[in-house]
Every structure is written in structure tokens, then in C-alpha cells.
Write a protein that holds these residues in place. Structure first.
Motif, PDB file in Angstrom:
ATOM      1  N   LEU A  38      -9.849  20.786  22.928  1.00  0.00           N
ATOM      2  CA  LEU A  38     -11.162  21.197  23.449  1.00  0.00           C
ATOM      3  C   LEU A  38     -11.453  20.522  24.785  1.00  0.00           C
ATOM      4  O   LEU A  38     -12.030  21.132  25.694  1.00  0.00           O
ATOM      5  N   GLU A  39     -11.070  19.276  24.890  1.00  0.00           N
ATOM      6  CA  GLU A  39     -11.285  18.550  26.149  1.00  0.00           C
ATOM      7  C   GLU A  39     -10.481  19.165  27.281  1.00  0.00           C
ATOM      8  O   GLU A  39     -10.909  19.144  28.447  1.00  0.00           O
ATOM      9  N   LYS A  40      -9.380  19.747  26.944  1.00  0.00           N
ATOM     10  CA  LYS A  40      -8.531  20.341  27.979  1.00  0.00           C
ATOM     11  C   LYS A  40      -8.966  21.755  28.348  1.00  0.00           C
ATOM     12  O   LYS A  40      -8.990  22.118  29.531  1.00  0.00           O
ATOM     13  N   GLU A  41      -9.353  22.563  27.330  1.00  0.00           N
ATOM     14  CA  GLU A  41      -9.611  23.971  27.575  1.00  0.00           C
ATOM     15  C   GLU A  41     -11.097  24.329  27.718  1.00  0.00           C
ATOM     16  O   GLU A  41     -11.443  25.263  28.427  1.00  0.00           O
ATOM     17  N   LEU A  42     -11.991  23.600  27.026  1.00  0.00           N
ATOM     18  CA  LEU A  42     -13.383  24.047  26.939  1.00  0.00           C
ATOM     19  C   LEU A  42     -14.376  23.138  27.657  1.00  0.00           C
ATOM     20  O   LEU A  42     -15.217  23.611  28.427  1.00  0.00           O
ATOM     21  N   PHE A  43     -14.301  21.865  27.418  1.00  0.00           N
ATOM     22  CA  PHE A  43     -15.340  20.960  27.914  1.00  0.00           C
ATOM     23  C   PHE A  43     -15.473  20.951  29.428  1.00  0.00           C
ATOM     24  O   PHE A  43     -16.601  20.846  29.936  1.00  0.00           O
ATOM     25  N   PRO A  44     -14.425  21.046  30.211  1.00  0.00           N
ATOM     26  CA  PRO A  44     -14.620  21.052  31.664  1.00  0.00           C
ATOM     27  C   PRO A  44     -15.377  22.282  32.176  1.00  0.00           C
ATOM     28  O   PRO A  44     -15.824  22.300  33.332  1.00  0.00           O
ATOM     29  N   LYS A  45     -15.540  23.300  31.347  1.00  0.00           N
ATOM     30  CA  LYS A  45     -16.177  24.539  31.800  1.00  0.00           C
ATOM     31  C   LYS A  45     -17.590  24.711  31.225  1.00  0.00           C
ATOM     32  O   LYS A  45     -18.080  25.829  31.124  1.00  0.00           O
ATOM     33  N   HIS A  46     -18.232  23.619  30.849  1.00  0.00           N
ATOM     34  CA  HIS A  46     -19.541  23.732  30.203  1.00  0.00           C
ATOM     35  C   HIS A  46     -20.635  24.189  31.168  1.00  0.00           C
ATOM     36  O   HIS A  46     -21.731  24.553  30.731  1.00  0.00           O
ATOM     37  N   LEU A  47     -20.351  24.159  32.478  1.00  0.00           N
ATOM     38  CA  LEU A  47     -21.345  24.626  33.447  1.00  0.00           C
ATOM     39  C   LEU A  47     -21.251  26.120  33.702  1.00  0.00           C
ATOM     40  O   LEU A  47     -22.098  26.682  34.399  1.00  0.00           O
ATOM     41  N   ILE A  48     -20.234  26.766  33.167  1.00  0.00           N
ATOM     42  CA  ILE A  48     -20.006  28.186  33.423  1.00  0.00           C
ATOM     43  C   ILE A  48     -20.425  28.995  32.205  1.00  0.00           C
ATOM     44  O   ILE A  48     -20.147  28.614  31.062  1.00  0.00           O
ATOM     45  N   ARG A  49     -21.102  30.096  32.439  1.00  0.00           N
ATOM     46  CA  ARG A  49     -21.502  30.992  31.352  1.00  0.00           C
ATOM     47  C   ARG A  49     -20.250  31.555  30.691  1.00  0.00           C
ATOM     48  O   ARG A  49     -19.396  32.148  31.362  1.00  0.00           O
ATOM     49  N   PRO A  50     -20.095  31.411  29.374  1.00  0.00           N
ATOM     50  CA  PRO A  50     -18.824  31.766  28.705  1.00  0.00           C
ATOM     51  C   PRO A  50     -18.661  33.269  28.514  1.00  0.00           C
ATOM     52  O   PRO A  50     -18.797  33.800  27.406  1.00  0.00           O
ATOM     53  N   SER A  51     -18.371  33.977  29.577  1.00  0.00           N
ATOM     54  CA  SER A  51     -18.101  35.415  29.501  1.00  0.00           C
ATOM     55  C   SER A  51     -16.885  35.728  30.373  1.00  0.00           C
ATOM     56  O   SER A  51     -16.521  34.959  31.267  1.00  0.00           O
ATOM     57  N   LYS A  52     -16.271  36.887  30.141  1.00  0.00           N
ATOM     58  CA  LYS A  52     -15.070  37.257  30.886  1.00  0.00           C
ATOM     59  C   LYS A  52     -15.373  37.576  32.340  1.00  0.00           C
ATOM     60  O   LYS A  52     -14.563  37.320  33.215  1.00  0.00           O
ATOM     61  N   SER A  53     -16.552  38.164  32.580  1.00  0.00           N
ATOM     62  CA  SER A  53     -16.922  38.517  33.946  1.00  0.00           C
ATOM     63  C   SER A  53     -18.417  38.324  34.128  1.00  0.00           C
ATOM     64  O   SER A  53     -19.169  38.170  33.156  1.00  0.00           O
ATOM     65  N   PHE A  54     -18.839  38.359  35.374  1.00  0.00           N
ATOM     66  CA  PHE A  54     -20.244  38.167  35.661  1.00  0.00           C
ATOM     67  C   PHE A  54     -21.087  39.348  35.179  1.00  0.00           C
ATOM     68  O   PHE A  54     -22.292  39.206  34.944  1.00  0.00           O
ATOM     69  N   SER A  55     -20.501  40.493  35.015  1.00  0.00           N
ATOM     70  CA  SER A  55     -21.245  41.682  34.604  1.00  0.00           C
ATOM     71  C   SER A  55     -21.373  41.823  33.098  1.00  0.00           C
ATOM     72  O   SER A  55     -22.119  42.679  32.630  1.00  0.00           O
TER      73      SER A  55
END
Length: 480
Positions: A38-55
Motif C-alpha cells: 500500500l505504501e508503494k502503490e496507494l499512499f503516495p497518491k492520496h492527493l489525487i482523486r481515485p478515478s481513471k480519468s478526470f471525466s
């Protein structure tokens, strides 16, 4: 800095093409292995909305449970409640094998994940509820966020039927910043499930009880976009027993006591002092119970109108008692009753209060001599005309008789004296009969007014009782 920007762009494009995160690979079924992944794949991206694209919008499932009704403030138009708020959403592309990583779900710190900015739009005070530092993360990428919220929300209260009122307060949940194209609110539990669970865990048993829960989906449109929101309707019913025992029943007792005071005869009992004592007691009662009445500037409760009319009737009955007492002891000094007042009261209002005027059975005695004896009639008239001062003088005047030497006959003197006495008696009786007739007419007017106010009292108590019972029955049988 210029060398890092192309690398970041490549990384973002890679995530957009292959998902927010990939499936996790654990080296062993231990917590250390899972958290390292999780520390490698998920935690560094906690500032990004978890979706495939902005739309692609993220569906936020929401469910609430009402666990406490702290109170309703009619003056500030606010509702205080304690809720359990449950938010659920999916992290795109995140998954792991339960056997490989050793668990189906794991609790992780809240600051390690992207959390939606779901707020209650009716908030009027700071949320002072305890903070929950952890959320659940499932192996399917599902995030489960459950936390308590102490809500002080605005609510437009309708207190016209107080204390039998039912309040409908809304709680609107939605993102504070993200538009519906980014965050979409989804209903998590049905209203029936929320109502059943809330009644099972409701911790307060005070003035209010939960009657029903409703849900409505809506979209708030502004100039720059639309907001997705879910609105919950909290239907609360007030328990009126406290107010019935402390307000309505004592007030009805005092009104009934003032009603039966009309049976006291005003000519022999000081009814005015009794009614004045009742008014004083009723005023003190209202001052003591003033804290129990709601305070608001928009709507006047029906119970306040009931109290005001009750006090007005008490004051009117006191004024009417003063009027009747004055008639009883001073009506003989009044002038004749005006024609319009006599017609209005004795002919119309008397019929309304079932008190028709009595027939005059008085026998009039005439002191005039009979018409068959004109000689005596003429003689009596001559005697009265010749002796105008004889009413107050007991000594009969002596008629000069120059041609007669003998004195007047004793019978004639006695007749003259008797005529004067009878005339004085007649004048006094005529005056007394006229005053008695005027006094009786005034007393009859007072009696009609007394009966009219007595009838108004009975009608008011009957209508008030029917109204209170109807509102109470409607309140207890209320269903959404």
C-alpha cells in the motif's frame, strides 16, 4: 525542475491509461507485506482523486443513522442531533488477493487516503464531535468511512400547533467543492432501514421522538456547474404530555372555575372580588409557565391564542360583574333605557340566550272617581284645584262664609283631608312605579348580558376542547 516535469507527465498518462493503481502483490500474508504494498502503490497518491480519468465521476454512497435528538431551539430555529455518517466509495484499480495478503480488510489512517469533502449544507455551528482517525479499506478497493457527527442545523420550525406539533427538518449532504461531474452522491440505505436502525439505537427519550425519515435526490445548479446532493428529511414528533399536564389542564381548571362563578348571585355575594382573585391567579400562572412556551417571531402558537382569549374572557366577565352589581344597587337612579338598547338586548339578544322578556302582570289601581258620579268627580276636582298646598299642610283651610254664621260641616273637612292624602299617595306611587319599571328594565338588560357571556364561555370551552383533542388525535395518527 525541467527534467522532472516530463517524468511526472509520463507517470500521470500511465495512470490514466492503466487505472489509478494496480493490483497489489504481497510477498507474504502478513500486515507488513500488505502495508509495504500500500505504501508503494496507494499512499503516495492520496492527493489525487481515485478515478481513471478526470471525466469519470466517483460515486459516494451515503447512509446515516440518527442516534440522538439533543433538542430543538424555536427561538434560533435550530435542530441539534447526533448522527452516524457512513460514506463508501471505490478506488479504481485497487485490489489484492485475500489469501495472498492474509486479510480481507484493513484499517488505515484517514490522512493516507483521498477523502471526499462531503458536508451538511444546513450546518450553523462547529462540529464538536470526536474525530475518527481510521477508515476501512477492503480488498476490492472499497473504502468504508464511518464517523459520528454532532449536527447543529438550521430548521424552519412550525409551532402553530404547539405542543402537538410535528417538525420536518432537512439535512442535505453533498460535496463542498467538487461538482457532479467529479463526485456523485448515491443513496446507501432505504428510508425504512434508516428509520428502523435509528429507532433501535436512539439514545435519547426526551421531548422529541423520531416519527419518520424521508430521502430525496436533487442537484444544486449554479453558474459554474452542478452539485450532486442527497437530502434527508427528519420527521420529529413532540411528546405533549408535559405541556398538557403543566399548561392546558391547570388553565382549563381556572377557566371552568370562572365559568361556574356565574352561578353566584351578585346581589348577595361579592362576585367581583372572586373573579379578580381568579384573574390574579391566572396571570401568575402564565408568568410561571412562560418558560415552557415557545418563542418565535414568525408564527403565534395556537396555545398562546387560547391563553389570551381565556384571559380576555376573564376580564370581560369581571367588567360584566361590575356592571351588573352597579345595576343591582343603583339602577333606580338611572334614566330610562335608550330605545335602541332596549330593542337590541331585550328583543334580540334575550331570544338568543333563551331568556325572553316576562309579561307585565302588575295591576294598575286608579284613584280617580268613577265616571258614573259626575257630581262627586267635579267636587273632588274643585277641592284639589282650590287647595294646591294641601299636600304638605294637615290643617284644613277655612272657607269664609259671610252669609253663614255656622262653621263648615265636619264631614266636608274630613273629605278634603282624605282627598289631599290620597293625591299625595297617588303621586308617590306613580313616581315609584316609573322608577321601578326603569330599574327592572336595566336589571333585565344586565341579566341578558350575564347569560350571553355565560354562553360564550361555554362555547369557547367546548370549541377549545374539540380543537385540542382533534390536533392531538391527528398528531398521534400522523404517517408520512
Amino acid at each position: 525542475m525541467t527534467e522532472e516535469k516530463p517524468a511526472e507527465l509520463i507517470f500521470i498518462c500511465f495512470m490514466l491509461l492503466h487505472g489509478y493503481v494496480a493490483a497489489l502483490n504481497c510477498t507474504s500474508p502478513t500486515p507488513e507485506s500488505l502495508f509495504n504494498a500500500l505504501e508503494k502503490e496507494l499512499f503516495p497518491k492520496h492527493l489525487i482523486r481515485p478515478s481513471k480519468s478526470f471525466s469519470d465521476p466517483i460515486n459516494i454512497s451515503i447512509a446515516i443513522t440518527l442516534v440522538g435528538i439533543m433538542g430543538v431551539d424555536e427561538k434560533s430555529q435550530t435542530l441539534k442531533t447526533v448522527l452516524w455518517q457512513v460514506l463508501e466509495w471505490d478506488i479504481e484499480g485497487l485490489s489484492w488477493d485475500e489469501k495472498e495478503c492474509g486479510t480481507r480488510r484493513v484499517s488505515i489512517p484517514r490522512e493516507k487516503l483521498w477523502i471526499p469533502d462531503v458536508q451538511i449544507y444546513e450546518f450553523t455551528d462547529e462540529d464538536k464531535s470526536p474525530q475518527t482517525p481510521y477508515v476501512y479499506l477492503y480488498n476490492t478497493g472499497r473504502v468504508f468511512d464511518d464517523k459520528p457527527i454532532r449536527v447543529v442545523s438550521s430548521c424552519q420550525l412550525e409551532i402553530y400547533t404547539f405542543p402537538f406539533d410535528i417538525q420536518n427538518c432537512s439535512l442535505t449532504f453533498g460535496p463542498y467543492l467538487h461538482f457532479s461531474s467529479e463526485v456523485r452522491m448515491v443513496q446507501g440505505a432505504t428510508p425504512e432501514e434508516i428509520l428502523q436502525e435509528s429507532r433501535e439505537v436512539l439514545m435519547t427519550n426526551g421531548e422529541w421522538e423520531l416519527a419518520d425519515v424521508g430521502i430525496a435526490h436533487s442537484t444544486l445548479a449554479i453558474d459554474v456547474g452542478n452539485y450532486s446532493e442527497i437530502k434527508y428529511f427528519i420527521i420529529l414528533r413532540r411528546r405533549p404530555i408535559l405541556y398538557v399536564v403543566n399548561l392546558l389542564i391547570p388553565s382549563c381548571f381556572l377557566i371552568t372555575l370562572d365559568l361556574f362563578s356565574f352561578l353566584l348571585p351578585p346581589q348577595s355575594v361579592d362576585r367581583a372580588s372572586f373573579k379578580m382573585t381568579l384573574i390574579l391567579g391566572y396571570t401568575v400562572f402564565l408568568l410561571i409557565m412562560n418558560d415552557l412556551l415557545p418563542v418565535t417571531g414568525e408564527t403565534t402558537p395556537l396555545i398562546n391564542i387560547f391563553f389570551s382569549i381565556s384571559l380576555a374572557l376573564m376580564v370581560a366577565s369581571l367588567l360584566e360583574t361590575v356592571f351588573i352589581t352597579n345595576i343591582q344597587f343603583s339602577s333606580s337612579q338611572y334614566s330610562a333605557v335608550p330605545q335602541w338598547l332596549s330593542v337590541l338586548v331585550l328583543q334580540y339578544l334575550a331570544v338568543v340566550v333563551f331568556l325572553p322578556p316576562k309579561k307585565n302582570n302588575r295591576v294598575t289601581v286608579s284613584l280617580q272617581p268613577p265616571a258614573t258620579d259626575p257630581a262627586k268627580n267635579t267636587k273632588t276636582s274643585i277641592i284639589s284645584a282650590r287647595d294646591p298646598q294641601g299636600v304638605s299642610d294637615d290643617k284644613p283651610p277655612v272657607k269664609p262664609c259671610p252669609g253663614c254664621s255656622a262653621p263648615p260641616e265636619p264631614e266636608l273637612v274630613e273629605l278634603r283631608k282624605l282627598s289631599r292624602d290620597l293625591m299625595a299617595i297617588r303621586l308617590q306611587m306613580d313616581k315609584q312605579c316609573r322608577g321601578s319599571s326603569t330599574s327592572q328594565e336595566w336589571q333585565m338588560i344586565g341579566l341578558v348580558i350575564d347569560r350571553l357571556l355565560f354562553g360564550l364561555y361555554i362555547v369557547f370551552i367546548f370549541v377549545g376542547f374539540i380543537t385540542i383533542m382533534s390536533v392531538w388525535i391527528w398528531n398521534n395518527s400522523y404517517t408520512v
